[in-house]
Design an enzyme around this catalytic site. Structure first.
Site, PDB file in Angstrom:
ATOM      1  N   LYS A 216     -19.624  -1.434 -35.221  1.00  0.00           N
ATOM      2  CA  LYS A 216     -20.406  -0.551 -34.345  1.00  0.00           C
ATOM      3  C   LYS A 216     -20.897  -1.301 -33.101  1.00  0.00           C
ATOM      4  CE  LYS A 216     -24.927   0.245 -35.448  1.00  0.00           C
ATOM      5  NZ  LYS A 216     -25.857  -0.136 -34.370  1.00  0.00           N
TER       6      LYS A 216
ATOM      7  N   ARG B 270     -29.829   3.994 -28.869  1.00  0.00           N
ATOM      8  CA  ARG B 270     -30.556   2.923 -28.181  1.00  0.00           C
ATOM      9  C   ARG B 270     -29.744   2.245 -27.082  1.00  0.00           C
ATOM     10  NH1 ARG B 270     -34.680  -0.583 -28.017  1.00  0.00           N
ATOM     11  NH2 ARG B 270     -34.018  -2.703 -27.579  1.00  0.00           N
TER      12      ARG B 270
ATOM     13  N   CYS C  33     -32.788   3.285 -33.548  1.00  0.00           N
ATOM     14  CA  CYS C  33     -33.537   2.952 -34.761  1.00  0.00           C
ATOM     15  C   CYS C  33     -34.950   2.483 -34.448  1.00  0.00           C
ATOM     16  CB  CYS C  33     -32.826   1.826 -35.502  1.00  0.00           C
ATOM     17  SG  CYS C  33     -31.936   2.399 -36.927  1.00  0.00           S
TER      18      CYS C  33
ATOM     19  N   ASP D  76     -29.923  -7.768 -40.173  1.00  0.00           N
ATOM     20  CA  ASP D  76     -29.366  -6.515 -40.705  1.00  0.00           C
ATOM     21  C   ASP D  76     -28.995  -6.623 -42.193  1.00  0.00           C
ATOM     22  OD1 ASP D  76     -28.338  -4.730 -38.026  1.00  0.00           O
ATOM     23  OD2 ASP D  76     -28.767  -6.835 -37.768  1.00  0.00           O
TER      24      ASP D  76
HETATM   25  N1  EPU Z   1     -36.805  -8.019 -27.786  1.00  0.00           N
HETATM   26  C1  EPU Z   1     -37.886  -7.924 -26.934  1.00  0.00           C
HETATM   27  N2  EPU Z   1     -37.654  -7.656 -25.611  1.00  0.00           N
HETATM   28  C2  EPU Z   1     -36.403  -7.525 -25.102  1.00  0.00           C
HETATM   29  C3  EPU Z   1     -35.298  -7.633 -25.982  1.00  0.00           C
HETATM   30  C4  EPU Z   1     -35.533  -7.900 -27.319  1.00  0.00           C
HETATM   31  O1  EPU Z   1     -39.009  -8.041 -27.351  1.00  0.00           O
HETATM   32  O2  EPU Z   1     -36.251  -7.282 -23.900  1.00  0.00           O
HETATM   33  C5  EPU Z   1     -37.056  -8.305 -29.210  1.00  0.00           C
HETATM   34  C6  EPU Z   1     -36.558  -7.192 -30.129  1.00  0.00           C
HETATM   35  O3  EPU Z   1     -37.498  -6.162 -30.271  1.00  0.00           O
HETATM   36  C7  EPU Z   1     -36.292  -7.967 -31.405  1.00  0.00           C
HETATM   37  C8  EPU Z   1     -35.805  -9.332 -30.908  1.00  0.00           C
HETATM   38  O4  EPU Z   1     -36.298  -9.448 -29.570  1.00  0.00           O
HETATM   39  O5  EPU Z   1     -37.473  -8.127 -32.117  1.00  0.00           O
HETATM   40  C9  EPU Z   1     -34.298  -9.486 -30.899  1.00  0.00           C
HETATM   41  O6  EPU Z   1     -33.724  -8.399 -30.226  1.00  0.00           O
HETATM   42  P1  EPU Z   1     -32.246  -8.352 -29.661  1.00  0.00           P
HETATM   43  O7  EPU Z   1     -32.354  -7.872 -28.264  1.00  0.00           O
HETATM   44  O8  EPU Z   1     -31.529  -9.618 -29.922  1.00  0.00           O
HETATM   45  O9  EPU Z   1     -31.625  -7.219 -30.581  1.00  0.00           O
HETATM   46  P2  EPU Z   1     -30.952  -5.904 -30.068  1.00  0.00           P
HETATM   47  O10 EPU Z   1     -30.016  -6.283 -28.994  1.00  0.00           O
HETATM   48  O11 EPU Z   1     -31.953  -4.864 -29.823  1.00  0.00           O
HETATM   49  C10 EPU Z   1     -28.854  -6.041 -31.607  1.00  0.00           C
HETATM   50  C11 EPU Z   1     -28.158  -5.103 -32.546  1.00  0.00           C
HETATM   51  C12 EPU Z   1     -28.972  -4.983 -33.810  1.00  0.00           C
HETATM   52  C13 EPU Z   1     -29.056  -6.370 -34.447  1.00  0.00           C
HETATM   53  C14 EPU Z   1     -29.664  -7.369 -33.457  1.00  0.00           C
HETATM   54  C15 EPU Z   1     -29.591  -8.788 -33.957  1.00  0.00           C
HETATM   55  C16 EPU Z   1     -26.953  -3.589 -31.134  1.00  0.00           C
HETATM   56  C17 EPU Z   1     -26.842  -2.219 -30.588  1.00  0.00           C
HETATM   57  N3  EPU Z   1     -28.002  -3.806 -31.917  1.00  0.00           N
HETATM   58  O12 EPU Z   1     -30.124  -5.479 -31.339  1.00  0.00           O
HETATM   59  O13 EPU Z   1     -28.285  -4.127 -34.697  1.00  0.00           O
HETATM   60  O14 EPU Z   1     -29.866  -6.315 -35.588  1.00  0.00           O
HETATM   61  O15 EPU Z   1     -28.943  -7.323 -32.193  1.00  0.00           O
HETATM   62  O16 EPU Z   1     -28.277  -9.236 -33.994  1.00  0.00           O
HETATM   63  O17 EPU Z   1     -26.109  -4.426 -30.897  1.00  0.00           O
HETATM   64  C18 EPU Z   1     -28.057  -2.254 -36.129  1.00  0.00           C
HETATM   65  O18 EPU Z   1     -26.841  -2.308 -35.935  1.00  0.00           O
HETATM   66  O19 EPU Z   1     -28.571  -1.466 -36.968  1.00  0.00           O
HETATM   67  C19 EPU Z   1     -28.951  -3.123 -35.385  1.00  0.00           C
HETATM   68  C20 EPU Z   1     -30.262  -2.970 -35.391  1.00  0.00           C
END
Ligand code: EPU
Length: 442
Positions: free
Chosen positions: A23, A94, A118, A310
Site C-alpha cells: 500500500k 491521509r 488513520c 505497524d
Molecule cells: N510527524 C510529525 N510531524 C510531521 C511528520 C511526522 O510530528 O510533519 C510524526 C508522526 O505523527 C509520527 C512520526 O513523526 O509520530 C513519524 O511519522 P512519519 O511521517 O514517518 O510517518 P507517516 O509518513 O505519517 C508512514 C506510513 C505509516 C507507517 C510510518 C512509519 C504511509 C502512507 N504511512 O506514515 O503507515 O507506519 O510511515 O513507517 O506511508 C499504515 O500503513 O497503516 C501506516 C500508518
C-alpha cells in the site's frame, strides 16, 4: 450491508499466501505518476480501498486513472486541469497532502486540505510544511477553510533541508517536489524506510537524478520524467507480518510467498527469539509455524531497520499467547494502542504502564509535548486463552490484529469496521479463508 466480520476462532490456520503489493509504495507511485509526461503503468498494485480513494481523488483533479487488469493501473495526467484537491475524498485518505508535489509542478499554485486517514496520534505535517517552506515554497494555512495554499516559483525548489526528526511521507513528498526543476536539493536526516527507496527507484528509472547516501539524499532536478517500462510495486511487509503472526498465534503453519526477506528481517529475528518457527526457503519464500510454546519478548518500535510500528499490534496478539510478561514500547506514533481495550474484551491481560525515558524529546519520533500525558507502553501477561467478544476496529493495523485475535479465540466474534481493514489489505477475507480461517464479511 453491515461493515463487520463474523469470525469463528479456535482453528489452526494452514496453507500458502502470496503477499500483495505494498500500500505505502502504491499510493506514492500513483501520486508521483502525476509528475510524468505521457502515461504511466504500475503493476502489482493492491486492490484496496485506499487505492480506490486515491484514484477517485486524482480523477476529480481531471487526471485519468483506472485498473486495466486486476493489479495493473494506467495513469495519465496530461489533461489534469484542477489545482484544488477535493475536500470530501481527501478527508478519507491521509496521503492526499502529498498531492502538493504534482499540483505545484503543474500549476505553480495549489490548494490542499489538511490530511485525513488513520487516527493514530495527532499526526501533524509540520516537518513537511517546514521543509517545503525552507526549500522555497510559500505555504499558508487557512483555519477557516481547512485548506493550505501553496505557491512555487517557475524554476522549482532549491537548497538544503534537514529533518529535525525523520518523516517517511515527509521524505517522499520532498523527493517528489525536487525531482523536476532546474536546481539541486539536499535532504538530510531522511527516513530510511524501504518504501522511500522504491519511490527513488521508480523516479530514477524514468529519468530522475536522485542519489541516496545513508540518510542524506541528493536530487538534481530534471526537465521531465518519462516512463520507459511498467513499474512493479514491491510486496507489502506489513501484510507479510500479519500472516506470519496469524500462523504462529493460531498454532498453524503458513508459507508466505513473494516477500523479500530483508523487508521483515527484524520481525523474523524477534519471532525466533520468542520461539516461533521460521524456515526460509529462498530470498522470497518463508514458512512460519508453531512448534513449541512461545515465550515473552519485549519490543520497542522504531523506524527501519528496527521493529516497525505497524507490526506492534500483531505482536501484542502473539504475546497474549506467550508465557510470561512482555512489554511493547511505541516510539514512532502516539496513541497507537487503540486495540488494547478490544483485546481485553477477549480476555487478554494487558495494562498500560509508565516507562521512564531519560530524554523523551529525542527518544520518541513524534513531537513530544511535556505538558501532555502519553500512554506509550503496555504490559501483556500470558499465556491467556482468548474467548469470543464483540469488537470494534479503530485503525488499519489494529484491525488486522483484532481479526487474528478473534481467530485465536474460541467461539464466534463480531468485529465491526471491516472497511478499515479493506483500506490496506487486499482480499484479506479470501486469503484467511484459503488458510481454513472462518471469517465472513457481513
Ligand atoms: N510527524 C510529525 N510531524 C510531521 C511528520 C511526522 O510530528 O510533519 C510524526 C508522526 O505523527 C509520527 C512520526 O513523526 O509520530 C513519524 O511519522 P512519519 O511521517 O514517518 O510517518 P507517516 O509518513 O505519517 C508512514 C506510513 C505509516 C507507517 C510510518 C512509519 C504511509 C502512507 N504511512 O506514515 O503507515 O507506519 O510511515 O513507517 O506511508 C499504515 O500503513 O497503516 C501506516 C500508518
Amino acid at each position: 450491508m453491515e461493515d463487520a466480520y463474523i469470525v469463528k476462532g479456535g482453528k489452526k490456520l494452514k496453507g500458502n499466501v502470496v503477499i500483495s503489493g505494498a500500500k505505502n509504495v502504491a499510493l506514492k507511485a500513483i501520486i508521483a505518476s502525476l509528475l510524468f509526461e505521457g502515461y504511466v503503468i504500475l503493476e502489482n498494485v493492491p486492490r484496496i480501498n485506499d487505492v480506490d480513494e486515491l484514484m477517485n481523488l486524482i480523477r476529480a483533479l481531471g487526471a485519468k486513472a483506472a485498473f486495466s487488469e486486476k493489479n495493473k493501473v494506467k495513469i495519465d495526467s496530461s489533461i489534469m486541469d484542477k489545482n484544488k484537491v477535493d475536500l470530501l475524498h481527501a478527508s478519507k485518505i491521509r496521503v492526499s497532502f502529498m498531492l502538493f508535489a504534482p499540483l505545484l509542478h503543474r500549476f505553480k499554485k495549489c490548494y490542499v486540505p489538511n490530511p485525513g486517514g488513520c487516527r493514530i496520534g495527532a499526526r501533524p505535517i509540520d516537518r513537511i510544511i517546514e521543509g517545503m517552506k525552507q526549500l522555497g515554497v510559500k505555504v499558508n494555512y487557512n483555519s477557516g477553510t481547512g485548506f493550505y495554499k501553496a505557491e512555487m516559483k517557475e524554476e522549482g525548489i532549491k537548497g538544503e533541508y534537514t529533518f529535525g526528526k525523520p518523516s517517511h511521507t515527509g521524505t517522499e513528498i520532498l523527493i517528489m517536489l525536487s525531482a523536476l526543476g532546474k536546481n539541486k536539493v539536499i535532504l538530510n536526516n531522511t527516513a530510511l524506510e524501504p518504501e522511500v527507496d522504491e519511490l527513488i527507484k521508480f523516479l530514477n528509472e524514468s529519468g530522475a537524478d536522485i542519489k541516496k547516501e545513508g540518510s542524506r539524499i541528493l536530487i538534481k532536478g530534471v526537465s521531465k520524467l518519462v516512463q520507459k517500462k511498467p513499474f512493479q510495486i514491491m510486496s507489502d511487509r506489513n501484510e507479510a507480518v500479519t500472516f506470519a503472526v496469524l500462523a504462529v498465534a493460531t498454532k498453524g503453519e503458513v508459507t508466505i510467498e513473494k516477500i523479500p526477506i530483508f523487508l521483515i528481517e527484524e520481525f523474523i529475528k524477534c519471532l525466533k527469539k520468542a520461539g516461533g518457527g521460521v524456515e526460509i526457503y529462498n530470498n522470497q519464500k518463508v514458512r512460519f509455524f508453531y512448534h513449541e510454546s512461545l515465550n515473552s519478548l519485549n519490543i520497542e518500535t522504531s523506524p527501519h531497520p528496527g521493529f516497525m510500528t505497524d507490526w506492534q499490534p500483531n505482536w501484542a496478539v502473539l504475546m497474549t499467547q506467550a508465557k510470561g510478561e512482555s512489554i511493547i514500547h511505541e516510539r514512532v506514533f502516539e496513541n497507537r494502542f487503540s486495540y488494547v481495550n478490544e483485546l481485553k474484551k477477549l480476555g487478554a491481560k494487558i495494562e498500560f504502564i509508565p516507562l521512564g525515558v531519560a530524554n523523551p524529546k529525542d527518544f520518541y519520533n513524534f513531537d513530544y509535548n511535556p505538558e501532555k500525558i502519553y500512554q506509550q507502553a503496555i504490559k501483556i501477561t500470558g499465556h491467556t486463552p482468548l474467548h469470543n467478544a464483540a469488537l470494534q476496529i479503530k485503525d488499519l493495523r489494529a484491525g488486522a490484529s483484532l481479526i487474528i485475535a478473534a481467530l485465536v479465540a474460541t467461539g464466534e466474534s463480531v468485529v465491526q469496521g471491516a472497511s478499515i481493514v479493506e483500506r490496506g489489505y487486499e482480499d484479506f477475507e479470501k486469503k484467511v479463508q484459503l488458510l481454513g480461517g472462518k471469517v465472513k464479511k457481513i
